[in-house]
Every structure is written in structure tokens, then in C-alpha cells.
Scaffold this motif. Structure first.
Motif, PDB file in Angstrom:
ATOM      1  N   ASP A  34       0.822  -1.206   0.000  1.00 41.00           N
ATOM      2  CA  ASP A  34       0.000   0.000   0.000  1.00 41.00           C
ATOM      3  C   ASP A  34       0.859   1.259   0.000  1.00 41.00           C
ATOM      4  N   LYS A  35       2.015   1.208   0.658  1.00 42.18           N
ATOM      5  CA  LYS A  35       2.906   2.363   0.695  1.00 42.18           C
ATOM      6  C   LYS A  35       3.578   2.590  -0.660  1.00 42.18           C
ATOM      7  N   THR A  36       3.816   1.517  -1.436  1.00 41.66           N
ATOM      8  CA  THR A  36       4.492   1.672  -2.720  1.00 41.66           C
ATOM      9  C   THR A  36       3.539   2.010  -3.852  1.00 41.66           C
ATOM     10  N   THR A  37       2.240   1.867  -3.655  1.00 38.30           N
ATOM     11  CA  THR A  37       1.278   2.088  -4.735  1.00 38.30           C
ATOM     12  C   THR A  37       1.386   3.466  -5.375  1.00 38.30           C
ATOM     13  N   PRO A  38       1.449   4.560  -4.616  1.00 36.49           N
ATOM     14  CA  PRO A  38       1.507   5.868  -5.293  1.00 36.49           C
ATOM     15  C   PRO A  38       2.866   6.197  -5.913  1.00 36.49           C
ATOM     16  N   LEU A  78       1.609 -10.061 -19.923  1.00 36.24           N
ATOM     17  CA  LEU A  78       1.198  -8.973 -19.035  1.00 36.24           C
ATOM     18  C   LEU A  78       1.054  -7.666 -19.810  1.00 36.24           C
ATOM     19  N   LEU A  79       1.983  -7.397 -20.721  1.00 40.91           N
ATOM     20  CA  LEU A  79       1.922  -6.177 -21.521  1.00 40.91           C
ATOM     21  C   LEU A  79       0.655  -6.147 -22.371  1.00 40.91           C
ATOM     22  N   LEU A  80       0.283  -7.277 -22.932  1.00 41.15           N
ATOM     23  CA  LEU A  80      -0.955  -7.332 -23.717  1.00 41.15           C
ATOM     24  C   LEU A  80      -2.170  -7.026 -22.852  1.00 41.15           C
ATOM     25  N   GLY A  81      -2.200  -7.571 -21.643  1.00 43.12           N
ATOM     26  CA  GLY A  81      -3.299  -7.264 -20.735  1.00 43.12           C
ATOM     27  C   GLY A  81      -3.334  -5.801 -20.364  1.00 43.12           C
ATOM     28  N   PHE A  82      -2.176  -5.187 -20.264  1.00 40.34           N
ATOM     29  CA  PHE A  82      -2.074  -3.766 -19.918  1.00 40.34           C
ATOM     30  C   PHE A  82      -2.551  -2.877 -21.069  1.00 40.34           C
ATOM     31  N   LEU A  83      -2.315  -3.300 -22.299  1.00 40.62           N
ATOM     32  CA  LEU A  83      -2.673  -2.492 -23.463  1.00 40.62           C
ATOM     33  C   LEU A  83      -4.092  -2.741 -23.973  1.00 40.62           C
ATOM     34  N   THR A  84      -4.757  -3.767 -23.464  1.00 42.18           N
ATOM     35  CA  THR A  84      -6.071  -4.152 -23.945  1.00 42.18           C
ATOM     36  C   THR A  84      -7.162  -3.567 -23.056  1.00 42.18           C
ATOM     37  N   PRO A  85      -8.266  -3.093 -23.657  1.00 44.89           N
ATOM     38  CA  PRO A  85      -9.369  -2.590 -22.828  1.00 44.89           C
ATOM     39  C   PRO A  85     -10.049  -3.723 -22.068  1.00 44.89           C
ATOM     40  N   GLN A  86     -10.654  -3.366 -20.946  1.00 44.85           N
ATOM     41  CA  GLN A  86     -11.314  -4.367 -20.106  1.00 44.85           C
ATOM     42  C   GLN A  86     -12.459  -5.036 -20.861  1.00 44.85           C
ATOM     43  N   VAL A  87     -13.208  -4.262 -21.619  1.00 48.29           N
ATOM     44  CA  VAL A  87     -14.287  -4.796 -22.436  1.00 48.29           C
ATOM     45  C   VAL A  87     -13.793  -4.808 -23.880  1.00 48.29           C
ATOM     46  N   PHE A 107     -10.694   4.969 -20.936  1.00 46.37           N
ATOM     47  CA  PHE A 107     -10.061   3.681 -21.211  1.00 46.37           C
ATOM     48  C   PHE A 107      -9.824   2.962 -19.890  1.00 46.37           C
ATOM     49  N   VAL A 108     -10.400   1.785 -19.748  1.00 48.65           N
ATOM     50  CA  VAL A 108     -10.193   0.957 -18.560  1.00 48.65           C
ATOM     51  C   VAL A 108      -9.428  -0.276 -19.009  1.00 48.65           C
ATOM     52  N   ARG A 109      -8.274  -0.481 -18.417  1.00 48.47           N
ATOM     53  CA  ARG A 109      -7.402  -1.589 -18.808  1.00 48.47           C
ATOM     54  C   ARG A 109      -7.919  -2.925 -18.279  1.00 48.47           C
ATOM     55  N   ARG A 110      -7.604  -3.967 -19.028  1.00 49.73           N
ATOM     56  CA  ARG A 110      -7.900  -5.312 -18.541  1.00 49.73           C
ATOM     57  C   ARG A 110      -6.984  -5.659 -17.371  1.00 49.73           C
ATOM     58  N   LEU A 111      -5.759  -5.162 -17.404  1.00 50.91           N
ATOM     59  CA  LEU A 111      -4.798  -5.376 -16.327  1.00 50.91           C
ATOM     60  C   LEU A 111      -4.310  -4.014 -15.844  1.00 50.91           C
ATOM     61  N   PRO A 112      -4.698  -3.597 -14.635  1.00 46.19           N
ATOM     62  CA  PRO A 112      -4.261  -2.285 -14.135  1.00 46.19           C
ATOM     63  C   PRO A 112      -2.746  -2.190 -13.992  1.00 46.19           C
ATOM     64  N   PHE A 114      -0.748  -1.229 -11.545  1.00 48.35           N
ATOM     65  CA  PHE A 114      -0.125  -1.784 -10.350  1.00 48.35           C
ATOM     66  C   PHE A 114      -0.034  -3.307 -10.424  1.00 48.35           C
ATOM     67  N   LYS A 115      -1.097  -3.952 -10.900  1.00 50.56           N
ATOM     68  CA  LYS A 115      -1.064  -5.411 -11.014  1.00 50.56           C
ATOM     69  C   LYS A 115      -0.054  -5.859 -12.070  1.00 50.56           C
ATOM     70  N   PHE A 116       0.088  -5.063 -13.119  1.00 49.88           N
ATOM     71  CA  PHE A 116       1.103  -5.343 -14.142  1.00 49.88           C
ATOM     72  C   PHE A 116       2.489  -5.300 -13.519  1.00 49.88           C
ATOM     73  N   TRP A 117       2.774  -4.225 -12.793  1.00 47.78           N
ATOM     74  CA  TRP A 117       4.076  -4.092 -12.149  1.00 47.78           C
ATOM     75  C   TRP A 117       4.288  -5.207 -11.119  1.00 47.78           C
ATOM     76  N   TYR A 118       3.295  -5.441 -10.289  1.00 42.92           N
ATOM     77  CA  TYR A 118       3.410  -6.410  -9.204  1.00 42.92           C
ATOM     78  C   TYR A 118       3.660  -7.820  -9.744  1.00 42.92           C
ATOM     79  N   SER A 119       2.904  -8.219 -10.762  1.00 41.53           N
ATOM     80  CA  SER A 119       3.083  -9.555 -11.345  1.00 41.53           C
ATOM     81  C   SER A 119       4.448  -9.681 -12.010  1.00 41.53           C
TER      82      SER A 119
END
Length: 191
Positions: A34-38, A78-87, A107-112, A114-119
Motif C-alpha cells: 500500500d505504501k508503494t502504490t503511489p 502482461l503487456l498485452l493485458g495492460f494495453l487491452t481494454p477491459q471490455v 479507457f479501462v485496462r484489462r490489467l491495471p 499496479f497489477k502489471f508491475w506487481y506480477s
């Protein structure tokens, strides 16, 4: 001899202390995340540093090319999920505006992000740890793996860019207008 409640002869105190310790570690870990998120820039620089350290280690060991290839495929996914819209407009119809009179939808990503970075960070750490176990150093001819990954990357990105052009979306906010909550533009002023 077991008690009536199914606990062993030493009671239940051993398992509760372990579960309390695991819970406390989990809370500290969540607090750290939570501290690293911003701190977006710092997080990505840490990932870049880990990638450089991993690359230097693989170069010096002259091995672990299968592990590196697997990390490359995972990060490409992961990059594809980051570049693809959620819908996905191909499957569920165009939800992104395709004409000027259409309603604006962000634009709402399929993979946000933070989750991209974390994974990716977890995968890089796992890959780094794996390099300490020689059983994972499978001998392969690495130029073929590199060539195959590059072809896969270019074909995938070509398909993704065509998809972005067809449905008119840009997955990055660089250069886009941003508005503050008060209704005015945020950022540069027009003087």
C-alpha cells in the motif's frame, strides 16, 4: 492421545501462534504494498534495476535461457493485458466511442498498472531465485529462442496496434487532456 475437539496432545497453541505470525507478516506485506502504490516511478525503476541485475546474472552464468524465455513470454502476456481494454470491442461490441457524437468513456485496462508491475516484479524475483538452482539450466541454443521471442513480440504488437487503430483507443494518458474536479483543465495553462 487426542482431545475431544480433535486437537493433538499439546493443544492448539502451536497452530494459533503460527497463524498469528503468518497474519502479522501478511499485514506488514500488505502495508508495504500500500505504501508503494503511489510511487509509480520508484516502483518501475526498482523493476528495471531487478531486470538489469537478472540480465547481468544470466550473462555471467551463460545459461538459464529457458527461464529467461519464459519470463519474456510472461511479461509479453502482461503487456498485452495492460494495453487491452477491459471490455473487448470485438467480442462485446464497441463500447469505446467510435464517432465524435458518441459518449466519452475512459479507457479501462484489462490489467491495471499496479497489477502489471506487481506480477512482473514477482516473476522477475522468481526468475532470479531460480538461477541459483542448476537443475533449471537446460542447455539450449539461445539464438533460436531469442529469434522466436522477437517474432512473437512483433506479430503480437502488430496485431495489438491494428486493434487499437480499428477501435480508436490509446491506452496511455500522455498528451491527453485532463480535467480537475472543479471543472477546469489541470496542468498547463493557456496563456
Amino acid at each position: 492421545m487426542e482431545n475431544m475437539n480433535g486437537a493433538g496432545p499439546y493443544g492448539d497453541s502451536g497452530s494459533t501462534s503460527v497463524s498469528k505470525m503468518v497474519q502479522k507478516l501478511s499485514q506488514r506485506y500488505r502495508y508495504f504494498l500500500d505504501k508503494t502504490t503511489p510511487h509509480t516511478t520508484g516502483r518501475w525503476l526498482a523493476l528495471l534495476a531487478l531486470l538489469v541485475i537478472y540480465g547481468v546474472r544470466v550473462y555471467l552464468l551463460k545459461g538459464f535461457y529457458i527461464v529467461t524465455y519464459a519470463l519474456g513470454i510472461f511479461n509479453l502476456n502482461l503487456l498485452l493485458g495492460f494495453l487491452t481494454p477491459q471490455v473487448d470491442p470485438e467480442l462485446e461490441g464497441p463500447t469505446l466511442p467510435s464517432r465524435k457524437e458518441d459518449e466519452f468513456r475512459p479507457f479501462v485496462r484489462r490489467l491495471p498498472e499496479f497489477k502489471f508491475w506487481y506480477s512482473s516484479f514477482k516473476a522477475q524475483l522468481l526468475g532470479f531465485v531460480v538461477t541459483f538452482f542448476p537443475v533449471f539450466d537446460v542447455p539450449v541454443f539461445w539464438p533460436i529462442l531469442l529469434m522466436y521471442w522477437l517474432v512473437l513480440f512483433f506479430v503480437t504488437m502488430k496485431r495489438q496496434i491494428k486493434h487499437m487503430i480499428k477501435y480508436r483507443y490509446i491506452p496511455f494518458s500522455l498528451g491527453k487532456k485532463s480535467y480537475s474536479k472543479g471543472g477546469g483543465k489541470a496542468g498547463k495553462s493557456d496563456k
